[in-house]
Design a protein around this motif. Structure first.
Motif, short mmCIF file in Angstrom:
data_model
loop_
_atom_site.label_atom_id
_atom_site.label_comp_id
_atom_site.label_asym_id
_atom_site.label_seq_id
_atom_site.Cartn_x
_atom_site.Cartn_y
_atom_site.Cartn_z
N UNK A 143 0.91 -1.06 0.19
CA UNK A 143 -0.10 -0.13 -0.09
C UNK A 143 0.97 1.36 -0.12
N UNK A 144 1.94 1.19 0.80
CA UNK A 144 2.73 2.41 0.79
C UNK A 144 3.79 2.58 -0.41
N UNK A 145 3.85 1.69 -0.96
CA UNK A 145 4.61 1.81 -2.39
C UNK A 145 3.66 2.11 -3.44
N UNK A 146 2.44 1.69 -3.49
CA UNK A 146 1.58 2.02 -4.29
C UNK A 146 1.09 3.62 -4.19
N UNK A 147 1.06 4.16 -3.14
CA UNK A 147 0.91 5.43 -2.56
C UNK A 147 2.02 6.35 -2.71
N UNK A 148 3.11 6.13 -3.43
CA UNK A 148 4.30 6.93 -3.39
C UNK A 148 3.85 8.31 -4.19
N UNK A 149 2.93 8.46 -5.04
CA UNK A 149 2.55 9.33 -5.83
C UNK A 149 1.88 10.30 -4.97
N UNK A 201 5.03 3.94 6.80
CA UNK A 201 5.51 4.84 5.67
C UNK A 201 6.54 3.96 4.84
N UNK A 202 7.17 4.51 3.85
CA UNK A 202 8.30 3.98 3.24
C UNK A 202 9.56 3.82 3.95
N UNK A 203 9.72 4.85 4.94
CA UNK A 203 10.66 4.91 5.87
C UNK A 203 10.43 4.02 7.06
N UNK A 204 9.46 3.24 7.37
CA UNK A 204 9.39 2.39 8.47
C UNK A 204 8.11 2.55 9.23
N UNK A 253 -4.98 25.52 8.78
CA UNK A 253 -5.97 24.40 8.96
C UNK A 253 -5.99 23.52 7.83
N UNK A 254 -5.27 23.67 6.96
CA UNK A 254 -5.23 22.43 5.75
C UNK A 254 -4.58 21.47 6.32
N UNK A 255 -3.85 21.49 7.20
CA UNK A 255 -2.84 20.34 7.71
C UNK A 255 -3.60 19.90 8.92
N UNK A 256 -4.40 18.77 8.63
CA UNK A 256 -5.45 18.29 9.87
C UNK A 256 -4.78 17.11 10.70
N UNK A 257 -3.68 16.87 10.08
CA UNK A 257 -3.11 15.56 11.14
C UNK A 257 -1.59 15.81 11.10
N UNK A 258 -0.96 14.99 11.83
CA UNK A 258 0.55 14.88 11.99
C UNK A 258 1.03 13.83 11.22
N UNK A 272 3.33 12.63 4.78
CA UNK A 272 2.74 12.32 3.38
C UNK A 272 2.80 10.83 3.00
N UNK A 273 1.99 10.22 2.61
CA UNK A 273 2.05 8.89 2.22
C UNK A 273 1.90 7.92 3.34
N UNK A 274 1.87 8.37 4.51
CA UNK A 274 2.08 7.46 5.77
C UNK A 274 0.21 6.81 5.94
N UNK A 275 0.49 5.59 6.09
CA UNK A 275 -0.69 4.84 6.30
C UNK A 275 -0.96 4.39 7.87
N UNK A 276 -2.22 4.72 8.08
CA UNK A 276 -2.74 4.19 9.59
C UNK A 276 -2.82 2.52 9.35
N UNK A 277 -2.20 1.86 9.97
CA UNK A 277 -2.35 0.49 10.10
C UNK A 277 -3.27 -0.56 11.10
N UNK A 278 -3.13 0.43 12.31
CA UNK A 278 -3.98 -0.50 13.60
C UNK A 278 -4.03 0.83 14.54
N UNK A 279 -5.02 0.43 15.49
CA UNK A 279 -5.25 1.22 16.62
C UNK A 279 -5.21 0.46 17.77
N UNK A 280 -4.15 0.79 18.74
CA UNK A 280 -3.97 -0.09 19.94
C UNK A 280 -4.59 0.44 21.26
N UNK A 281 -5.51 -0.13 21.99
CA UNK A 281 -6.10 0.32 23.21
C UNK A 281 -5.34 -0.31 24.34
N UNK A 282 -4.87 0.66 25.17
CA UNK A 282 -4.05 0.02 26.39
C UNK A 282 -5.11 -0.65 27.32
#
Lengths: 328, 122
Positions: A15-21, A179-182, A199-204, A207-217
């Protein structure tokens, strides 16, 4: 016509590679992105379908829970562990959207959905700094009943629309990113940004970073948690104000608490001032109200949403009273 | 509409994402020229006026019934840990809230769904 390519990711690294654009977007259930594409507010050239990635919900050895980003909202809300251990999360999801949308929407997409500010959507008639940075904000002096009272800026008064995210903010969740970097993990409360001058930057996210999971403690007292959403109609509406809370009372004293607000800010609002005002104090109405007032002391309402301040105070106090009684 | 028996919104579905999935629309509910029992119940209970929302209402209700059988809770479910879901009037209205009827045929819609999915279960 806006042309785009579509591909299905087989793995997260795929996914991360496909989203390099730089003009690529990850596609979850599509309940927000497809709408934004039709409105031409989003014009991705490359769509990478990530609904095929992990949707599992697994208990961790540490006692927490790991939720794959492709898990559908319904799957999380109906999960037996979530319902028993983190009822606030199940309740928050069930308070959002409609059953059809919850069946489609993924956890990752829910986190990354965009505001429903009508001025953001109205690209023919309204100015919006989120849509066109530097253009101005017509919501500030417009019809702003649904807009932010906390953490807003002169550039943007939009709110984050999610219910699920309010519960994740309260639960001290962690987001797994790739992401491609790890890979890296970011505390959920640091995922979304306040608008400030951008305000156009909504998250931290990078670019190209993928959310893979959410962990609940593991949060033992999250068994005593709930979500209350106040809205203009009883169902299928966004929040005016919402409260996610977990409460631990022992011998009439607040031992620990988690509190977050929805409908009031550009991001899910973790109410740390209220939490600090509650810990170690008697679990009673006056304490709950005073803590809520401490959190809302910084509120800066707009012309049409002044009611949200008292509404938030009362909803926090009511939810804490409910949880206090439930534990007694 | 129903994708592998689960209700979703066709208006937000990017078609290519549903390649190789089993799709059921209102046209696929009747068998051998006989209406689905819920279609028949909508006629008998006046569950529509203009008919615009009817395909969505009926497909949604069929998906909803499957969710109830599976034990999926809703916003108005009191006990999240409870085993079985009772499709009460409040549960039915909450679970169908994603389907709007601007003619306001809600009473007939609720009666039709109740006849097919609640009374049959009793």
């Amino acid at each position: 016509m806006n042309l785009f390519t579509y591909s299905r990711a087989a793995t997260a690294s795929d996914a991360v590679q496909l989203a390099a654009d730089p003009n690529s977007k990850f596609l979850g259930g599509g309940t927000n992105l497809v709408d934004l594409m039709r409105e031409t507010l989003e014009r991705p050239e490359v769509l990478v379908d990530v609904t095929t990635l992990s949707s599992s919900i697994e208990e961790l050895n540490s006692g927490g829970l790991l939720i794959g980003a492709a898990a559908r909202n319904t799957a999380v809300a109906e999960n037996r562990i979530v319902r028993a251990q983190y009822p606030v999360l199940a309740r928050a999801i069930l308070a959002g959207a409609s059953a059809q949308i919850r069946n489609m929407a993924t956890v990752g997409g829910n986190i990354l959905q965009r505001t429903r500010c009508t001025y953001f959507y109205d690209d023919d008639g309204a100015r919006c700094n989120k849509r066109s940075p530097g253009q101005g904000c017509d919501a500030r002096e417009g019809f702003n009943r649904y807009h932010a009272i906390l953490g807003a800026s002169s550039s943007c008064v939009a709110t984050h629309p999610s219910d699920m995210c309010v519960a994740l903010a309260a639960l001290d969740a962690t987001v797994h990113l790739r992401s491609a970097g790890g890979e890296r993990k970011v505390s959920f409360v640091d995922i979304h940004r306040l608008p400030e001058e951008h305000p156009e930057r909504e998250t931290n996210l990078h670019p190209g970073e993928l959310v893979t999971a959410v962990e609940l403690p593991p949060v033992a007292f999250a068994k005593n948690s709930t979500y209350r959403k106040v809205r203009d109609r009883a169902s299928f509406a966004f929040a005016l104000v919402s409260v996610a809370a977990a409460l631990d009372v022992e011998d009439g004293v607040v031992r620990d608490v988690r509190l977050a607000l929805g409908g009031v800010a550009h991001k899910p609002w973790r109410a740390r001032k209220a939490e600090a005002a509650l810990r170690g104090q008697p679990a009673q109405e006056t304490t709950f109200r005073a803590a809520a007032e401490a959190e809302l002391a910084d509120a800066r309402p707009l012309q049409h949403n002044g009611f949200k301040v008292e509404l938030a105070v009362r909803t926090i106090a009511a939810v804490l009273a409910e949880l206090s009684e439930a534990q007694a | 509409m129903l994708a592998d028996g689960e209700r979703i919104l066709s208006c937000l579905a990017l078609a290519v994402q549903y390649q190789d999935r089993s799709i059921t629309t209102i046209e696929g509910l009747s068998e051998d020229g006989r209406l689905h029992p819920l279609q028949q119940a909508f006629i008998e209970h006046d569950g529509f006026q203009c008919g615009y929302c009817t395909p969505g209402q009926i497909c949604s209700a069929i998906g909803m019934a499957a969710e109830v059988r599976r034990g999926v809770p809703s916003h108005v479910t009191g006990d999240l840990a409870g085993a079985a879901i009772q499709l009460t009037h409040d549960e039915l209205r909450e679970r169908m809230s994603g389907n709007l009827c601007r003619c306001g045929a809600y009473n007939g819609i609720v009666e039709a769904i109740t006849e097919v999915f609640v009374e049959v279960a009793r």
